[in-house]
Design an enzyme around this catalytic site. Structure first.
Site, mmCIF file in Angstrom:
data_model
loop_
_atom_site.group_PDB
_atom_site.id
_atom_site.type_symbol
_atom_site.label_atom_id
_atom_site.label_comp_id
_atom_site.label_asym_id
_atom_site.label_seq_id
_atom_site.Cartn_x
_atom_site.Cartn_y
_atom_site.Cartn_z
ATOM 1 C CB CYS A 121 -31.794 -10.075 5.367
ATOM 2 S SG CYS A 121 -30.264 -9.165 5.088
ATOM 3 C CB CYS A 138 -28.206 -10.620 2.020
ATOM 4 S SG CYS A 138 -28.320 -11.924 3.258
ATOM 5 C CB SER A 153 4.343 0.748 6.797
ATOM 6 O OG SER A 153 2.913 0.735 6.817
ATOM 7 C CG PHE A 187 -1.936 -1.126 1.174
ATOM 8 C CD1 PHE A 187 -1.703 -2.321 1.863
ATOM 9 C CD2 PHE A 187 -3.086 -1.016 0.406
ATOM 10 C CE1 PHE A 187 -2.611 -3.377 1.794
ATOM 11 C CE2 PHE A 187 -4.002 -2.062 0.327
ATOM 12 C CZ PHE A 187 -3.763 -3.243 1.026
ATOM 13 C CG HIS A 194 -6.949 -5.551 8.190
ATOM 14 N ND1 HIS A 194 -5.796 -4.905 7.796
ATOM 15 C CD2 HIS A 194 -7.195 -5.125 9.456
ATOM 16 C CE1 HIS A 194 -5.380 -4.107 8.780
ATOM 17 N NE2 HIS A 194 -6.208 -4.230 9.798
HETATM 18 N N1 APR Z 1 10.059 -7.977 1.968
HETATM 19 C C1 APR Z 1 10.043 -7.232 3.105
HETATM 20 N N2 APR Z 1 9.379 -6.052 3.228
HETATM 21 C C2 APR Z 1 8.680 -5.639 2.143
HETATM 22 C C3 APR Z 1 8.649 -6.351 0.920
HETATM 23 C C4 APR Z 1 9.389 -7.576 0.860
HETATM 24 N N3 APR Z 1 9.424 -8.326 -0.262
HETATM 25 N N4 APR Z 1 7.874 -5.661 0.027
HETATM 26 C C5 APR Z 1 7.445 -4.552 0.673
HETATM 27 N N5 APR Z 1 7.915 -4.536 1.943
HETATM 28 C C6 APR Z 1 7.638 -3.562 3.000
HETATM 29 C C7 APR Z 1 7.524 -2.128 2.525
HETATM 30 O O1 APR Z 1 8.772 -1.483 2.610
HETATM 31 C C8 APR Z 1 6.500 -1.543 3.503
HETATM 32 O O2 APR Z 1 7.143 -0.877 4.591
HETATM 33 O O3 APR Z 1 6.365 -3.900 3.496
HETATM 34 C C9 APR Z 1 5.742 -2.740 4.047
HETATM 35 C C10 APR Z 1 4.267 -2.746 3.656
HETATM 36 O O4 APR Z 1 3.642 -1.666 4.310
HETATM 37 P P1 APR Z 1 2.206 -1.189 3.815
HETATM 38 O O5 APR Z 1 2.200 -1.076 2.349
HETATM 39 O O6 APR Z 1 1.830 -0.014 4.653
HETATM 40 O O7 APR Z 1 1.250 -2.445 4.178
HETATM 41 P P2 APR Z 1 0.660 -2.831 5.597
HETATM 42 O O8 APR Z 1 1.601 -2.445 6.703
HETATM 43 O O9 APR Z 1 0.277 -4.258 5.516
HETATM 44 O O10 APR Z 1 -0.674 -1.931 5.692
HETATM 45 C C11 APR Z 1 -1.523 -2.186 6.774
HETATM 46 O O11 APR Z 1 -3.121 -0.709 5.751
HETATM 47 O O12 APR Z 1 -4.344 0.068 3.988
HETATM 48 C C12 APR Z 1 -4.370 -0.757 5.066
HETATM 49 O O13 APR Z 1 -5.792 -2.594 5.253
HETATM 50 C C13 APR Z 1 -4.602 -2.184 4.661
HETATM 51 O O14 APR Z 1 -3.844 -4.169 5.804
HETATM 52 C C14 APR Z 1 -3.429 -2.930 5.254
HETATM 53 C C15 APR Z 1 -2.945 -1.974 6.337
#
Ligand code: APR
Length: 256
Positions: free
Chosen positions: A159, A156, A198, A37, A123
């Site tokens: 309902c 649904c 992240s 994301f 989620h």
């Molecule tokens: N190996 C290790 N780290 C990775 C890789 C990889 N191959 N590819 C990407 N990353 C890291 C990125 O650097 C980033 O910091 O994974 C992290 C993904 O962070 P986000 O994109 O923020 O995803 P996430 O933390 O899962 O987001 C949480 O936000 O939008 C909502 O519901 C959505 O579940 C999601 C939540």
């Protein structure tokens, strides 16, 4: 990656005697072709308006458009995605009794497809529908086919309310049982492995913090910095699909 990092994480898992939890985010699935994301190629990075369209309010105000967005953005990618070596490594560590659960923010079902048994999905999941009014749930496939024919949000069968994909939209509460189970694990684990997140979305991001507060050892495998890096015992700036198999390999080949 250094062999020292592999050895430190491997030995920490051994010392945890099974009380270790993997907390995963979208980063563990990028190598399965599912964008995360917030990376430069991330879904929100490339289309900041997308978050609004993945909110509960948007679904309630325009279910048809919301379904169209969900199918394009999630369903069409996830239905053909396959687990990568990181998912398989976590399943192997669970089978070896070294990981007691995977707590995931992901909706892509790749941990299950890789063979992980104890997976907590905070989620939701992309492959089911749910009714917000009567809680009816069913596999989503036939409803996606129906939408592709009619372009109308399916109703649904019990309902008549508009059905939604069983994912947690922004503004929607997380599933209570899953969240409570995840906090119980975070409070009791000795090691928490954060992989590919992240750590900016709550309440999920509170889990590693909770584990830390209870004295767990924290290891972060993430390509970019997170706000818990300073508290982690080790931060591994490696691809999850490269680092985790090395840990599983180290543990299965050595007699420690
Ligand atoms: N190996 C290790 N780290 C990775 C890789 C990889 N191959 N590819 C990407 N990353 C890291 C990125 O650097 C980033 O910091 O994974 C992290 C993904 O962070 P986000 O994109 O923020 O995803 P996430 O933390 O899962 O987001 C949480 O936000 O939008 C909502 O519901 C959505 O579940 C999601 C939540």
């Amino acid at each position: 990656m250094s062999s020292r990092e592999v050895e430190v994480v491997a030995r920490a898992l051994i010392d945890a005697k099974g009380k270790a939890v993997a907390f995963t985010g979208a980063g563990i699935s990028t190598e399965s072709g599912i964008p995360d994301f917030r990376s430069p190629q991330g879904v929100w990075t490339k289309d900041p308006g997308a978050q609004e369209r993945l909110s509960l309010d948007y679904f309630l105000s325009d279910p048809d458009e919301s379904w169209q967005d969900y199918i394009e953005r999630f369903y069409s990618l996830m239905i053909k995605a396959r687990p990568n070596l990181a998912h398989y490594a976590l399943a192997k560590l669970e089978a070896m009794g070294l990981i007691e659960a995977v707590v995931t923010q992901n909706i892509d079902r790749l941990h299950h497809k890789a063979g992980s048994k104890n997976v907590i999905e905070l989620h939701g999941r992309y492959d089911e529908v749910q009714c917000l009014r009567c809680n009816f749930r069913e596999d989503i496939e036939k409803y996606v086919s129906e939408f592709r024919k009619t372009s109308n949000a399916p109703r649904c069968p019990k309902c008549g309310f508009a059905l939604k994909p069983a994912i947690v939209y922004f503004g929607e509460p997380l599933p209570e049982k899953e969240l409570s189970n995840a906090f119980t694990l975070a409070r009791s684990c000795k090691v928490m492995l954060v992989i590919g997140s992240s750590l900016v979305v709550y309440p999920a991001a509170l889990l590693p913090e909770t584990a830390l507060q209870r004295g767990a050892r924290l290891f972060i495998v993430n390509l970019s910095p997170t706000r818990l890096d300073r508290e982690a015992e080790l931060v591994i700036r490696e691809k999850a699909s490269e680092f985790l198999p090395k840990v599983a390999e180290y543990l299965s080949s050595s007699q420690i």
